[in-house]
Design a protein around this motif. Structure first.
Motif, PDB file in Angstrom:
ATOM      1  N   ASP A   1      -4.973  15.143  12.400  1.00 35.89           N
ATOM      2  CA  ASP A   1      -6.017  15.037  13.424  1.00 35.89           C
ATOM      3  C   ASP A   1      -7.030  13.960  13.064  1.00 35.89           C
ATOM      4  N   VAL A   2      -7.208  13.751  11.762  1.00 34.37           N
ATOM      5  CA  VAL A   2      -8.175  12.771  11.248  1.00 34.37           C
ATOM      6  C   VAL A   2      -7.566  12.111  10.019  1.00 34.37           C
ATOM      7  N   LEU A   3      -7.789  10.807   9.891  1.00 37.90           N
ATOM      8  CA  LEU A   3      -7.328  10.049   8.728  1.00 37.90           C
ATOM      9  C   LEU A   3      -8.532   9.486   7.990  1.00 37.90           C
ATOM     10  N   VAL A   4      -8.548   9.672   6.676  1.00 35.48           N
ATOM     11  CA  VAL A   4      -9.620   9.138   5.837  1.00 35.48           C
ATOM     12  C   VAL A   4      -9.027   8.107   4.886  1.00 35.48           C
ATOM     13  N   GLY A   5      -9.615   6.920   4.854  1.00 37.62           N
ATOM     14  CA  GLY A   5      -9.207   5.882   3.911  1.00 37.62           C
ATOM     15  C   GLY A   5     -10.222   5.798   2.790  1.00 37.62           C
ATOM     16  N   ALA A   6      -9.817   6.190   1.585  1.00 36.28           N
ATOM     17  CA  ALA A   6     -10.720   6.155   0.428  1.00 36.28           C
ATOM     18  C   ALA A   6     -10.066   5.353  -0.693  1.00 36.28           C
ATOM     19  N   LEU A   7      -9.568   4.191  -0.336  1.00 42.96           N
ATOM     20  CA  LEU A   7      -8.846   3.344  -1.283  1.00 42.96           C
ATOM     21  C   LEU A   7      -9.784   2.335  -1.939  1.00 42.96           C
ATOM     22  N   ALA A   8      -9.415   1.883  -3.128  1.00 48.44           N
ATOM     23  CA  ALA A   8     -10.212   0.893  -3.850  1.00 48.44           C
ATOM     24  C   ALA A   8      -9.420  -0.399  -3.987  1.00 48.44           C
ATOM     25  N   PRO A   9     -10.082  -1.563  -3.848  1.00 49.05           N
ATOM     26  CA  PRO A   9      -9.388  -2.857  -3.896  1.00 49.05           C
ATOM     27  C   PRO A   9      -9.178  -3.363  -5.315  1.00 49.05           C
ATOM     28  N   ARG A  10      -8.702  -2.493  -6.164  1.00 50.18           N
ATOM     29  CA  ARG A  10      -8.473  -2.889  -7.553  1.00 50.18           C
ATOM     30  C   ARG A  10      -7.150  -2.303  -8.033  1.00 50.18           C
ATOM     31  N   GLY A  11      -6.774  -2.633  -9.248  1.00 47.21           N
ATOM     32  CA  GLY A  11      -5.519  -2.118  -9.784  1.00 47.21           C
ATOM     33  C   GLY A  11      -4.352  -2.566  -8.932  1.00 47.21           C
ATOM     34  N   PRO A  12      -3.486  -1.631  -8.525  1.00 47.39           N
ATOM     35  CA  PRO A  12      -2.300  -1.990  -7.737  1.00 47.39           C
ATOM     36  C   PRO A  12      -2.626  -2.625  -6.392  1.00 47.39           C
ATOM     37  N   LEU A  13      -3.856  -2.397  -5.888  1.00 50.08           N
ATOM     38  CA  LEU A  13      -4.203  -2.938  -4.570  1.00 50.08           C
ATOM     39  C   LEU A  13      -4.970  -4.258  -4.643  1.00 50.08           C
ATOM     40  N   THR A  14      -5.123  -4.796  -5.835  1.00 49.47           N
ATOM     41  CA  THR A  14      -5.750  -6.103  -5.950  1.00 49.47           C
ATOM     42  C   THR A  14      -4.897  -7.124  -5.193  1.00 49.47           C
ATOM     43  N   GLY A  15      -5.468  -7.765  -4.241  1.00 46.29           N
ATOM     44  CA  GLY A  15      -4.745  -8.771  -3.474  1.00 46.29           C
ATOM     45  C   GLY A  15      -4.039  -8.241  -2.237  1.00 46.29           C
ATOM     46  N   SER A  16      -3.838  -6.923  -2.153  1.00 41.83           N
ATOM     47  CA  SER A  16      -3.125  -6.375  -0.983  1.00 41.83           C
ATOM     48  C   SER A  16      -3.954  -5.355  -0.210  1.00 41.83           C
ATOM     49  N   PHE A  17      -5.200  -5.134  -0.623  1.00 42.67           N
ATOM     50  CA  PHE A  17      -6.062  -4.116  -0.025  1.00 42.67           C
ATOM     51  C   PHE A  17      -6.174  -4.256   1.491  1.00 42.67           C
ATOM     52  N   ARG A  18      -6.504  -5.459   1.956  1.00 42.39           N
ATOM     53  CA  ARG A  18      -6.681  -5.649   3.401  1.00 42.39           C
ATOM     54  C   ARG A  18      -5.362  -5.536   4.149  1.00 42.39           C
ATOM     55  N   ASP A  19      -4.280  -5.990   3.534  1.00 40.20           N
ATOM     56  CA  ASP A  19      -2.968  -5.856   4.168  1.00 40.20           C
ATOM     57  C   ASP A  19      -2.588  -4.386   4.320  1.00 40.20           C
ATOM     58  N   VAL A  20      -2.891  -3.592   3.304  1.00 38.69           N
ATOM     59  CA  VAL A  20      -2.601  -2.161   3.366  1.00 38.69           C
ATOM     60  C   VAL A  20      -3.399  -1.511   4.491  1.00 38.69           C
ATOM     61  N   TYR A  21      -4.672  -1.883   4.602  1.00 36.67           N
ATOM     62  CA  TYR A  21      -5.487  -1.309   5.686  1.00 36.67           C
ATOM     63  C   TYR A  21      -5.013  -1.794   7.056  1.00 36.67           C
ATOM     64  N   ALA A  22      -4.455  -2.988   7.124  1.00 41.39           N
ATOM     65  CA  ALA A  22      -3.893  -3.452   8.395  1.00 41.39           C
ATOM     66  C   ALA A  22      -2.743  -2.550   8.824  1.00 41.39           C
ATOM     67  N   THR A  23      -1.930  -2.149   7.863  1.00 38.23           N
ATOM     68  CA  THR A  23      -0.834  -1.218   8.157  1.00 38.23           C
ATOM     69  C   THR A  23      -1.381   0.151   8.542  1.00 38.23           C
ATOM     70  N   ILE A  24      -2.385   0.607   7.800  1.00 38.89           N
ATOM     71  CA  ILE A  24      -2.990   1.914   8.084  1.00 38.89           C
ATOM     72  C   ILE A  24      -3.571   1.948   9.499  1.00 38.89           C
ATOM     73  N   THR A  25      -4.300   0.900   9.885  1.00 43.10           N
ATOM     74  CA  THR A  25      -4.906   0.892  11.215  1.00 43.10           C
ATOM     75  C   THR A  25      -3.849   0.842  12.306  1.00 43.10           C
ATOM     76  N   ARG A  26      -2.765   0.124  12.049  1.00 41.13           N
ATOM     77  CA  ARG A  26      -1.693   0.058  13.047  1.00 41.13           C
ATOM     78  C   ARG A  26      -1.047   1.430  13.253  1.00 41.13           C
ATOM     79  N   ILE A  27      -0.794   2.135  12.158  1.00 39.58           N
ATOM     80  CA  ILE A  27      -0.191   3.462  12.266  1.00 39.58           C
ATOM     81  C   ILE A  27      -1.154   4.438  12.935  1.00 39.58           C
ATOM     82  N   ALA A  28      -2.419   4.401  12.514  1.00 35.80           N
ATOM     83  CA  ALA A  28      -3.416   5.310  13.090  1.00 35.80           C
ATOM     84  C   ALA A  28      -3.584   5.067  14.586  1.00 35.80           C
ATOM     85  N   ASP A  29      -3.582   3.798  14.986  1.00 39.41           N
ATOM     86  CA  ASP A  29      -3.717   3.484  16.403  1.00 39.41           C
ATOM     87  C   ASP A  29      -2.508   3.985  17.182  1.00 39.41           C
ATOM     88  N   ALA A  30      -1.332   3.779  16.647  1.00 42.50           N
ATOM     89  CA  ALA A  30      -0.109   4.236  17.330  1.00 42.50           C
ATOM     90  C   ALA A  30      -0.092   5.752  17.473  1.00 42.50           C
TER      91      ALA A  30
END
Length: 215
Positions: free
Chosen positions: A64-93
Motif C-alpha cells: 500500500d505504501v513504499l518507503v525508500g531508505a537507501l544510502a548512496p554509498r557502498g554498493p550503491l555508489t554510482g548507481s543510487f539515482r539509477d536504482v531510484y529511477a527503477t523504484i519510481t517506475r515500479i511504484a508508478d506502475a
C-alpha cells in the motif's frame, strides 16, 4: 492498517521507520542486502539486491505504501539515482505512493533561497558527493516523474544519524522545503524522525512534496 514495504529497512532511518510502523500494527516488509542484527517482531525481512529489478518488483507489488531508505554509498555508489529511477517506475506502475528518506542539504534556509547543497563548505569533503546525489532526487529526479506517481521526500534535521542518535521525545515539527531550524541545522532523533515519518504516511496529506522533520 497498511502494507508497508521499506527498502533499506535495516539502515539507521529504515530500521527506525520499520520499528515505528510495526508498533502501530502495520504489516511491514523490510527489503535489505543483509539480515537485521535485531529483527523487529512481526516484520517480514527479505534479503536481496535493490539493483535486481525482479527482486524489487516482488517486494513492491501488493504494498500500500513504499518507503525508500537507501544510502548512496557502498554498493550503491554510482548507481543510487539509477536504482531510484527503477523504484519510481515500479511504484508508478503499481500506483503505490513513495516516501523517501532525504537529507538536510536538500533544504533551503529561507523561501526561494538556494538549497544548502549549493554550498557544502559546512560539510566534510568526503561527504559532498553523497549529499549532492541525494539532493538530486528531489531537485531533478522525483519532480520529473509522471504526475501519476505520488511521492513525498522527507528531509531530517542537520544532526540526524547514528553519530547523533538522541532519544525518543515524542515530538517533532514539520516544515516544507525550508528547514525548520536553518540556523544550526537543528536535530532530531531516529525514533522521532520515524514517528513523524509514519504520521505522514498515515495522514496522507502531502503529495509530490518536499518536507522536513526537526525539533
Amino acid at each position: 492498517m497498511s502494507r508497508i514495504t521499506v527498502l533499506g529497512g535495516t539502515g539507521y532511518a529504515g530500521s527506525a521507520i520499520v520499528a515505528e510502523a510495526a508498533a502501530r500494527g502495520h504489516e511491514v516488509t523490510a527489503f535489505n542486502r543483509s539480515a537485521p542484527a535485531e529483527p523487529v517482531p512481526g516484520v517480514t525481512y527479505v534479503q536481496g539486491d535493490v539493483t535486481d529489478e525482479a527482486a524489487l518488483t516482488s517486494v513492491i507489488s501488493g504494498a500500500d505504501v513504499l518507503v525508500g531508505a537507501l544510502a548512496p554509498r557502498g554498493p550503491l555508489t554510482g548507481s543510487f539515482r539509477d536504482v531510484y529511477a527503477t523504484i519510481t517506475r515500479i511504484a508508478d506502475a503499481e500506483r503505490i505512493p513513495l516516501y523517501v528518506v532525504g537529507g538536510f542539504s536538500s533544504l533551503r534556509p529561507a523561501a526561494g533561497a538556494p538549497r544548502f547543497v549549493a554550498d557544502l563548505s559546512h560539510a566534510p569533503a568526503e561527504y559532498h558527493d553523497e549529499l549532492v546525489t541525494v539532493a538530486a532526487l528531489v531537485t531533478d529526479d522525483l519532480p520529473a516523474t509522471p504526475q501519476t506517481l505520488d511521492w513525498v521526500f522527507v528531509s531530517p534535521a542537520g544532526r540526524f544519524g547514528p553519530h547523533a542518535p538522541g532519544e525518543r521525545l515524542g515530538t517533532y515539527r514539520v516544515g516544507d522545503d525550508v528547514a525548520v531550524q536553518p540556523g544550526d541545522g537543528g536535530a532530531i532523533s531516529g525514533p522521532d524522525y520515524a514517528l513523524g515519518f509514519v504520521d505522514l504516511i498515515e495522514k496522507r496529506e502531502h503529495h509530490r512534496a518536499h518536507l522536513n522533520l526537526a525539533y
